[in-house]
Design a protein around this motif. Structure first.
Motif, PDB file in Angstrom:
ATOM      1  N   UNK A 917       0.819  -1.215   0.000  1.00 16.85           N
ATOM      2  CA  UNK A 917       0.000   0.000   0.000  1.00 16.85           C
ATOM      3  C   UNK A 917       0.848   1.258   0.000  1.00 16.85           C
ATOM      4  N   UNK A 918       0.204   2.382  -0.320  1.00 18.91           N
ATOM      5  CA  UNK A 918       0.906   3.663  -0.310  1.00 18.91           C
ATOM      6  C   UNK A 918       1.482   3.972   1.064  1.00 18.91           C
ATOM      7  N   UNK A 919       2.710   4.466   1.068  1.00 17.78           N
ATOM      8  CA  UNK A 919       3.398   4.806   2.316  1.00 17.78           C
ATOM      9  C   UNK A 919       3.918   6.246   2.266  1.00 17.78           C
ATOM     10  N   UNK A 920       3.166   7.111   1.606  1.00 13.95           N
ATOM     11  CA  UNK A 920       3.529   8.518   1.483  1.00 13.95           C
ATOM     12  C   UNK A 920       3.365   9.213   2.836  1.00 13.95           C
ATOM     13  N   UNK A 921       3.918  10.418   2.989  1.00 15.80           N
ATOM     14  CA  UNK A 921       3.859  11.087   4.304  1.00 15.80           C
ATOM     15  C   UNK A 921       2.453  11.275   4.858  1.00 15.80           C
ATOM     16  N   UNK A 922       1.466  11.409   3.976  1.00 14.62           N
ATOM     17  CA  UNK A 922       0.105  11.633   4.461  1.00 14.62           C
ATOM     18  C   UNK A 922      -0.800  10.424   4.233  1.00 14.62           C
ATOM     19  N   UNK A 923      -0.190   9.251   4.047  1.00 11.21           N
ATOM     20  CA  UNK A 923      -0.998   8.061   3.792  1.00 11.21           C
ATOM     21  C   UNK A 923      -1.928   7.759   4.965  1.00 11.21           C
TER      22      UNK A 923
END
Length: 962
Positions: A917-923
């Motif tokens: 899954x997405x692990x971006x700073x605002x995930x």
């Protein structure tokens, strides 16, 4: 025994204990104290005095002095108290939240206490927890502030609190109130120290029209412009201006933008007088600004941006411009060229192939040096403080309207025009600040702390605070606990390879995920973390090929130095790798970098807190994928998989690693291969009906067949089979909302299939009958398309304005039974734990857009679900169903499950399962981890995922892929 005499040195303000030697009647110095009070204090604490014969021992005296100095430093040592203030009334408050999160991640430590504050759109101030900074957008928590945060009755009460509670304020409010002098004036009146420029000079620099006049007075080349105000614009004035710069009044190309807004908000291209006036009035009517600039479009110009850092002593501004960045707009399809040819909000903050950054620019060296010189000169002349970002254009060829009546801007290679002053530059993870700083030796933490250190110098009242901060920092460094210290030798640390990129349409989000994981894990003293880019062996040119079967899918991996990771897209990182090893460019970059670092070093070495640069300039290294797996095995590394889609989620990478016994994160090959295919996932879950898990009916078409079949036949067969007049279309094996759309008619289907047939990179907003945002299309086109009944959910509305009591509200009609959620699961195989679900709120249509999922400051997630929508019992049943799904699919490590949930029963209707899954700073996974008891902060969350890789189940002996 020796007698003691206390006296004051005639040449020193310090107090000294003297020893009188009884045998020869001479006195010798024993111990010095900075004050009589400290001297008496030491005696009262039972300081043991040596015998007469020991007093003349120089070693003992020196040791005693050192011990005394150490004790004094221990007493002084204390952390610096910093307030981060974010939010604000402008449309940039979401970006402000991202900046605050990034600053918090990189400056906090044992020597620095950070408190977080938020100002909403109505200028209400709140003390918030650091957990709130990891929200996707302020709307995630705006309606909960009354219960979650400490509110202040007024801004005056707020700044009075700051004066008592913190040493210095770091404002990270972009746009109005943050960069126009608003927050600075409040802090000045309360005598609260802060980072950045004073209110007076903020006001001058923030207003683009006033700044342009100031630049002109200083002799800089400027862009011709016309200022319009109010709702009644004098058309005659605009016509006269068009004629004065030789623009055709019917179709002359101009830029229309607010004078007092940032992040390219409201900026548009216009053609002719009427279009310019219409777009100016639109900016005014939307409330973005009351004053609008109509500017000459700089045809053929090359945009740049330059970070300037003040490195001088407190009373002497000595700005140094870092290596500038060129902003290049690219157009992969003819339709792109018809779009606005400007660096707009979407291109600035969302990974897209339409923009590429080059640091340093691909300009002649003399132009780069003049940009740096001009940026530093402007910084000083405009009385800016600490740091700023200055934007402009390099014009290789003459542009009508820009004459030679200026003293700065002309070079042998063209003209330099400065256009915008950014007082609080964006500080997201890959922002210009960090891109340019990393090129000259600064990590994220080091550049932010350097800015903070310099700001402290400007306030004499902070002298004792600075001494205490430095004393504590030195103590922590000695103990191996400092921000830049390490107890572990590199060879003793656990090797971690963070892999991201790939060749799918999700590769840019993968870059965001991998960068975030890398930055979080590299904060651990016992880990040696290397970022790695997965790319097609022949670069990204083949990925644009219309025929998926003609693409060479052999892959290679580049290990990356720090500065090359901080890019917008995988294509950009790859191009930077090629550029870095190209001899001529490497020499040019090295010379420019050495010059900047020399200027910085010369000035920063005068400060006792500067201990050098912490980023070493290295070259990237290239491996075949097979070689890289061998490297991971030989170095006993753990692979943190952040590759979305393709081999990162279909089991291929997992199997390669298992065959070499290399630990990796996430589920194994079988679960990965099952979950990447939405149809196979549904089939695998059909036995869970009794557990409250349902699946959505599907109609699957090959892309080739659907393009050959008459459109009416396709539509009629589809709505008959699915028993729905409205369908949802999505690629069978892509994620991140790529190619997902709601189709309400045969005409919608035709538009969608035309985009597939033409290999369009995206469907523009509102191309279909129902309102929607921009839809990114898969490139190359997917082989299979899946159609499902569209599930209706109730609209959830969060008020954007405060109610009479200052609070905000959430409303939900509850007419339909279903809400859309996304849920993270984490744990060992067979023991997966469901985190609290998040309700996803769609802002721009019926389908959650790419921006709403991954662009910080966009999209709303309600975590955990409000009890007014889902009852505690339904939520409990939902989590049980999610854990049943994880067990049935054999998930382990961590994954994310998207579903519809019945608010009445908690039944789960599965949409898809993401094994990476997405692990971006605002995930949303971060929001859910923070909602646990106790909260799991991002750094600990990613470490937990990494540690789970070491206890994973082995499958390699049980399976083989053909």
């Amino acid at each position: 025994m020796a007698s003691l005499i206390r006296c004051r040195h005639l040449w020193s303000p310090s107090f000294t204990l003297w020893n009188r030697n009884n045998t020869n009647s001479v006195t010798t110095p024993f111990l010095q104290f900075s004050s009589p009070k400290l001297c008496i204090s030491k005696l009262q604490r039972g300081l043991s005095l040596p015998a007469t014969h020991a007093i003349t021992d120089v070693g003992a005296v020196t040791q005693a002095k050192k011990q005394n100095e150490s004790e004094r430093e221990e007493e002084r040592a204390k952390p610096l108290r910093v307030a981060l203030v974010c939010g604000g009334p402008s449309a940039e408050r979401g970006i402000s939240l991202n900046s605050a999160r990034s600053v918090l991640d990189h400056i906090q430590g044992e020597d620095l206490i950070v408190s977080c504050y938020y100002i909403d759109s109505d200028f209400n101030a709140y003390a918030i927890s650091s957990a709130q900074l990891y929200s996707n957008t302020p709307a995630d928590f705006d309606f909960k502030l009354q219960s979650l945060a400490q509110g202040f009755k007024s801004l005056d009460e707020f700044v009075h609190h700051l004066a008592m509670a913190v040493d210095i304020v770091f404002p990270v409010i972009h746009g109005r109130f943050g960069e126009d002098g608003g927050i600075q004036e409040l802090l000045e009146k309360a005598n609260v120290p802060f980072v950045g420029t004073s209110s007076e000079y903020c006001r001058q620099a923030f207003d683009k029209y006033n700044a342009s006049l100031a630049l002109k007075r200083l002799g800089f080349a400027t862009v011709p412009s016309c200022l319009v105000e109010g709702r009644e614009i004098d058309k005659k004035v605009v016509i006269e201006w068009f004629e004065s710069v030789d623009l055709h009044t019917g179709n002359g190309k101009v830029v229309v933008k607010p004078t007092r807004a940032g992040s390219s908000i409201g900026v548009e291209i216009a053609y002719g007088v009427d279009d310019a006036i219409r777009k100016a009035l639109n900016i005014i009517s939307q409330g973005i600004d009351e004053k609008v600039l109509i500017e000459l479009f700089l045809e053929g110009g090359k945009e740049f941006t330059s970070i300037v850092l003040d490195v001088g002593p407190a009373a002497d501004s000595r700005p140094v411009a870092l290596l500038p960045t060129e902003v290049e707009l690219q157009f992969s399809h003819e339709k792109d060229k018809q779009e606005e040819t400007i660096f707009n909000y979407r291109r600035k903050y969302l990974p897209t192939q339409q923009v590429v950054y080059h640091t340093p620019p691909r300009f002649p060296t003399d132009v780069i040096e003049r940009i740096r010189e001009g940026s530093s000169l402007l910084f000083r002349k405009l009385n800016l403080k600490d740091f700023a970002r200055i934007d402009g254009w390099f014009l290789p060829n003459p542009v009508p309207g820009i004459g030679s009546n200026h003293t700065f801007g002309t070079t042998d290679s063209g003209t330099i025009v400065f256009t915008d002053i950014n007082l609080i530059s964006g500080m997201e993870q890959t922002s210009f600040l960090f891109q340019q700083a990393s090129k000259v030796g600064f990590s994220h933490s080091h550049i932010l702390r350097t800015i903070l250190q310099h700001a402290c110098l400007r306030f004499p009242s902070l002298a004792s605070c600075i001494d205490g901060w430095h004393a504590l920092s030195r103590k922590l460094e000695v103990n191996g606990c400092g921000k830049f210290s390490s107890n572990n030798k590199k060879s003793d640390r656990q090797k971690v390879l963070v892999l991201f990129g790939g060749a799918t349409s999700e590769r840019h989000v993968s870059l965001m995920s991998g960068t975030n994981v890398w930055l979080n894990l590299k904060g651990f003293d016992d880990l040696d973390v290397t970022p790695c880019l997965l790319v097609p062996a022949d670069g990204y040119g083949s990925v644009q090929n219309q025929n998926i079967d003609d693409i060479d899918w052999s892959l290679e991996v580049w290990t990356l130095p720090y500065s090359l990771v901080l890019r917008h897209t995988t294509e950009e990182v790859y191009a930077a790798c090629i550029e870095a090893i190209e001899p001529d460019q490497a020499v040019k970059t090295s010379r420019l970098r050495d010059k900047v670092m020399g200027e910085l070093r010369e000035n920063l070495n005068r400060h006792n807190w500067f201990e050098g640069f912490d980023i070493v300039d290295e070259l990237p290294a290239k491996y075949s994928l097979e070689q890289w797996v061998k490297l991971a095995k030989e170095s006993k590394a753990t692979v943190f998989n952040a590759v979305h889609g393709g081999i990162g989620e279909d089991g291929t990478l997992q199997l390669m690693l298992e065959l070499e016994n290399v630990p990796y994160t996430g589920p194994g090959p079988v679960a990965s291969r099952t979950c990447i295919d939405k149809v196979v996932t549904s089939q695998a879950l059909k036995n869970l009906v009794e557990s409250g898990v349902l699946t959505i009916p599907k109609d699957v078409w090959s892309t080739e067949k659907i393009l050959e079949t008459p459109i009416s036949t396709v539509w009629d067969d589809m709505i008959t089979l699915l028993r729905s007049e409205t369908v949802c279309v999505k690629p069978a094996r892509d994620g991140c909302s790529t190619g997902v759309a709601r189709l309400c008619s045969i005409e919608d289907l035709q538009v969608y299939l035309n985009a597939v047939r033409s290999c369009l990179p995206r469907l523009q907003a509102n191309s279909l009958s129902r309102a929607h945002g921009v839809i990114e299309m898969p490139i190359p086109a997917s082989k299979l398309l899946v159609f499902e009944p569209f599930i209706e959910t109730d609209e959830i509305v969060i008020s954007t304005r405060s109610l009479s009591d200052g609070s905000r509200s959430l409303s939900w009609s509850g007419e339909n039974e279903w809400v859309e959620v996304t849920v993270g699961v984490i744990g060992k195989h067979g023991e997966m734990h469901s985190l609290n679900p998040s309700i996803t709120v769609k802002e721009s249509g019926d389908i959650l857009s790419l921006e709403e999922k991954f662009q910080g400051g966009t999209g709303i997630n309600l975590t955990p679900p409000p009890p007014t929508i889902i009852s505690a019992e339904a939520l409990k049943n939902c989590k049980k169903g999610i854990e049943a799904i994880a067990a049935s699919l054999g998930l382990e490590g961590f994954s994310r499950i998207d579903a519809f949930v019945s608010v009445k029963t908690g039944e789960v209707l599965v949409i898809e399962v993401n094994t990476v899954p997405g692990m971006t700073p605002s995930t949303v996974l971060i929001h859910q981890a923070l909602a646990e008891e106790p909260p799991i902060y991002p750094q600990q969350f990613f470490r937990k995922i990494l540690d789970l890789a070491l206890v994973r189940t082995k499958y390699s002996s049980q399976i083989s892929f053909r």
